[in-house]
Motif scaffolding. Structure first.
Motif, PDB file in Angstrom:
ATOM      1  N   ILE A 295      -8.015  18.386   2.711  1.00 41.14           N
ATOM      2  CA  ILE A 295      -6.887  17.443   2.751  1.00 41.14           C
ATOM      3  C   ILE A 295      -6.428  17.223   4.182  1.00 41.14           C
ATOM      4  CG2 ILE A 295      -4.496  17.085   2.039  1.00 41.14           C
ATOM      5  CD1 ILE A 295      -5.201  18.712  -0.511  1.00 41.14           C
ATOM      6  N   ALA A 296      -6.277  18.314   4.939  1.00 37.46           N
ATOM      7  CA  ALA A 296      -5.827  18.191   6.322  1.00 37.46           C
ATOM      8  C   ALA A 296      -6.829  17.425   7.176  1.00 37.46           C
ATOM      9  CB  ALA A 296      -5.589  19.585   6.911  1.00 37.46           C
ATOM     10  N   ALA A 297      -8.123  17.685   6.956  1.00 36.04           N
ATOM     11  CA  ALA A 297      -9.156  17.026   7.761  1.00 36.04           C
ATOM     12  C   ALA A 297      -9.181  15.519   7.537  1.00 36.04           C
ATOM     13  CB  ALA A 297     -10.529  17.620   7.439  1.00 36.04           C
ATOM     14  N   GLY A 298      -8.843  15.073   6.341  1.00 39.25           N
ATOM     15  CA  GLY A 298      -8.828  13.645   6.073  1.00 39.25           C
ATOM     16  C   GLY A 298      -7.534  12.965   6.464  1.00 39.25           C
ATOM     17  N   CYS A 299      -6.415  13.682   6.332  1.00 44.17           N
ATOM     18  CA  CYS A 299      -5.101  13.088   6.604  1.00 44.17           C
ATOM     19  C   CYS A 299      -4.778  13.009   8.089  1.00 44.17           C
ATOM     20  CB  CYS A 299      -4.006  13.903   5.899  1.00 44.17           C
ATOM     21  SG  CYS A 299      -4.009  13.765   4.101  1.00 44.17           S
ATOM     22  N   VAL A 300      -5.393  13.837   8.910  1.00 43.21           N
ATOM     23  CA  VAL A 300      -4.972  13.941  10.304  1.00 43.21           C
ATOM     24  C   VAL A 300      -5.271  12.675  11.098  1.00 43.21           C
ATOM     25  CG1 VAL A 300      -7.131  14.967  11.144  1.00 43.21           C
ATOM     26  CG2 VAL A 300      -4.960  15.499  12.294  1.00 43.21           C
TER      27      VAL A 300
ATOM     28  N   ALA B 257       3.997   5.007   9.932  1.00 38.35           N
ATOM     29  CA  ALA B 257       2.923   4.183   9.362  1.00 38.35           C
ATOM     30  C   ALA B 257       1.677   5.037   9.120  1.00 38.35           C
ATOM     31  CB  ALA B 257       2.605   3.026  10.301  1.00 38.35           C
ATOM     32  N   GLY B 258       1.356   5.908  10.076  1.00 39.41           N
ATOM     33  CA  GLY B 258       0.227   6.817   9.895  1.00 39.41           C
ATOM     34  C   GLY B 258       0.468   7.821   8.792  1.00 39.41           C
ATOM     35  N   LEU B 259       1.693   8.338   8.705  1.00 43.42           N
ATOM     36  CA  LEU B 259       2.025   9.288   7.643  1.00 43.42           C
ATOM     37  C   LEU B 259       1.914   8.641   6.269  1.00 43.42           C
ATOM     38  CD1 LEU B 259       5.139  11.008   9.279  1.00 43.42           C
ATOM     39  CD2 LEU B 259       2.933  12.095   8.826  1.00 43.42           C
ATOM     40  N   ARG B 260       2.293   7.377   6.167  1.00 44.84           N
ATOM     41  CA  ARG B 260       2.198   6.666   4.888  1.00 44.84           C
ATOM     42  C   ARG B 260       0.735   6.491   4.482  1.00 44.84           C
ATOM     43  NH1 ARG B 260       4.182   2.290   6.404  1.00 44.84           N
ATOM     44  NH2 ARG B 260       6.376   2.892   6.218  1.00 44.84           N
ATOM     45  N   GLN B 261      -0.116   6.130   5.425  1.00 47.60           N
ATOM     46  CA  GLN B 261      -1.545   5.991   5.129  1.00 47.60           C
ATOM     47  C   GLN B 261      -2.148   7.340   4.736  1.00 47.60           C
ATOM     48  OE1 GLN B 261      -3.413   4.194   8.540  1.00 47.60           O
ATOM     49  NE2 GLN B 261      -1.936   2.542   8.638  1.00 47.60           N
ATOM     50  N   ALA B 262      -1.737   8.384   5.432  1.00 45.97           N
ATOM     51  CA  ALA B 262      -2.297   9.711   5.173  1.00 45.97           C
ATOM     52  C   ALA B 262      -1.914  10.235   3.796  1.00 45.97           C
ATOM     53  CB  ALA B 262      -1.826  10.688   6.251  1.00 45.97           C
ATOM     54  N   LEU B 263      -0.749   9.822   3.288  1.00 46.34           N
ATOM     55  CA  LEU B 263      -0.316  10.310   1.980  1.00 46.34           C
ATOM     56  C   LEU B 263      -1.272   9.866   0.880  1.00 46.34           C
ATOM     57  CD1 LEU B 263       1.809  11.813   0.339  1.00 46.34           C
ATOM     58  CD2 LEU B 263       3.112   9.676   0.183  1.00 46.34           C
ATOM     59  N   SER B 264      -1.660   8.598   0.887  1.00 42.67           N
ATOM     60  CA  SER B 264      -2.598   8.126  -0.131  1.00 42.67           C
ATOM     61  C   SER B 264      -3.968   8.782   0.021  1.00 42.67           C
ATOM     62  CB  SER B 264      -2.730   6.601  -0.045  1.00 42.67           C
ATOM     63  OG  SER B 264      -3.183   6.198   1.232  1.00 42.67           O
ATOM     64  N   ILE B 265      -4.400   8.974   1.274  1.00 43.16           N
ATOM     65  CA  ILE B 265      -5.663   9.670   1.511  1.00 43.16           C
ATOM     66  C   ILE B 265      -5.593  11.105   1.004  1.00 43.16           C
ATOM     67  CG2 ILE B 265      -7.239  10.524   3.308  1.00 43.16           C
ATOM     68  CD1 ILE B 265      -6.491   8.064   4.955  1.00 43.16           C
ATOM     69  N   GLY B 266      -4.456  11.750   1.227  1.00 38.64           N
ATOM     70  CA  GLY B 266      -4.288  13.131   0.792  1.00 38.64           C
ATOM     71  C   GLY B 266      -4.394  13.285  -0.714  1.00 38.64           C
ATOM     72  N   ILE B 267      -3.826  12.343  -1.466  1.00 40.75           N
ATOM     73  CA  ILE B 267      -3.908  12.416  -2.928  1.00 40.75           C
ATOM     74  C   ILE B 267      -5.367  12.296  -3.385  1.00 40.75           C
ATOM     75  CG2 ILE B 267      -3.234  11.278  -5.079  1.00 40.75           C
ATOM     76  CD1 ILE B 267      -0.629  10.465  -3.693  1.00 40.75           C
ATOM     77  N   ILE B 268      -6.095  11.378  -2.772  1.00 36.07           N
ATOM     78  CA  ILE B 268      -7.509  11.210  -3.124  1.00 36.07           C
ATOM     79  C   ILE B 268      -8.293  12.486  -2.822  1.00 36.07           C
ATOM     80  CG2 ILE B 268      -9.614   9.931  -2.560  1.00 36.07           C
ATOM     81  CD1 ILE B 268      -7.803   7.519  -1.951  1.00 36.07           C
ATOM     82  N   LEU B 269      -8.080  13.052  -1.641  1.00 37.08           N
ATOM     83  CA  LEU B 269      -8.820  14.257  -1.259  1.00 37.08           C
ATOM     84  C   LEU B 269      -8.382  15.470  -2.067  1.00 37.08           C
ATOM     85  CD1 LEU B 269      -8.942  13.798   2.615  1.00 37.08           C
ATOM     86  CD2 LEU B 269     -10.777  13.454   0.957  1.00 37.08           C
TER      87      LEU B 269
END
Length: 263
Positions: free
Chosen positions: A130-135, A182-194
């Motif tokens: 999750i961290a590797a994808g959200c960062v 804006a980056g945190l918002r994008q990372a949240l959706s990525i985090g759910i997927i991962l």
């Protein structure tokens, strides 16, 4: 403020209108379905409370949320910290940008087997995925936000002797705040997927694991309840994020609303 209070019924209607329409379309489109893979929505909704009991929420949903929170927090800390460093120094940025662009192009799900080799198959692996994808969205948006710092404001701070931590706290981070969020918002959706993907590999609990078990056991209606629960979880996290963003960036949204009213 008064305008915001008066507008909340309209905002609530607009927020619920499209989901209500989509659910209605789903309900009527699947009402006569006899396809085992596409059960009627009423069947899914009837099964929902029976599947997601208190014990299952505690044993599967809570661990998923905790892993997501841990990975997301690690990504936010690393992304904002490194992004501020890279964005503040031109030479550091020139050295790091080629490597960052290369690593960013690697799809995060591909890293799951690699991370499993080093972190095992426990919670550490799932948090690391999750961290590797959200960062990356956090880091890159932070870099751009810091780079776009207003030159006049920067010179003014320097002339008043505002440097070091004070400059970072009162000038750099607030000015880059909209880009960071804006980056945190994008990372949240990525985090759910991962979160879901990581739980499909050598897991014994979690939302991803449970949905796969339903699919393998041919419990299709139960599988659909898990997908619905994921959507509800994503919506709840989005509302929570929006609330935090409005509070932290209140000055920014207030200025933007004032500009819109004046124009």
């Amino acid at each position: 403020m008064k305008g915001g209070v008066k507008d909340w019924p309209l905002r609530l209607f607009l927020a619920l209108a499209l989901p209500s329409v989509l659910l209605a379309v789903w309900w009527f489109a699947s009402d006569d379905s006899t396809d085992v893979y596409w059960p009627p929505l009423r069947t899914i909704l009837t099964a929902f409370p029976d599947v997601w009991t208190g014990d299952r929420l505690r044993e599967d949903v809570l661990p998923s949320v905790l892993r997501l929170s841990a990975g997301y927090a690690c990504a936010a800390a690393a992304g904002v910290g490194l992004g501020t460093l890279i964005g503040s120094h031109r030479r550091v940025r020139a050295v790091c940008e080629p490597a960052l662009e290369f690593v960013r192009a690697v799809p995060p799900p591909v890293l799951v087997p690699v991370i499993m080799l080093f972190a095992g198959i426990g919670d550490t692996m799932k948090i690391a995925v999750i961290a590797a994808g959200c960062v990356w969205p956090i880091l890159l948006n932070t870099v751009e936000g810091v780079r776009s710092l207003d030159a006049v404001m920067s010179e003014t701070a320097r002339s008043y002797g505002i440097t070091g931590v004070a400059r970072l706290r009162h000038l750099v981070l607030p000015a880059a705040g909209p880009q960071i969020f804006a980056g945190l918002r994008q990372a949240l959706s990525i985090g759910i997927i991962l979160m879901v993907i990581s739980e499909m590999f050598a897991a014994d609990n979690g939302l991803g694991f449970t949905i796969v078990q339903f699919q393998r056991g041919f419990a299709i209606a139960d599988m659909w309840t898990g997908i619905l629960l994921l959507g509800l979880l994503g919506f709840a996290l989005s509302v929570l994020f929006h609330t935090v963003e409005r509070r932290v960036l209140g000055w920014y949204h207030g200025l933007r609303d004032a500009t819109r009213r004046s124009s």
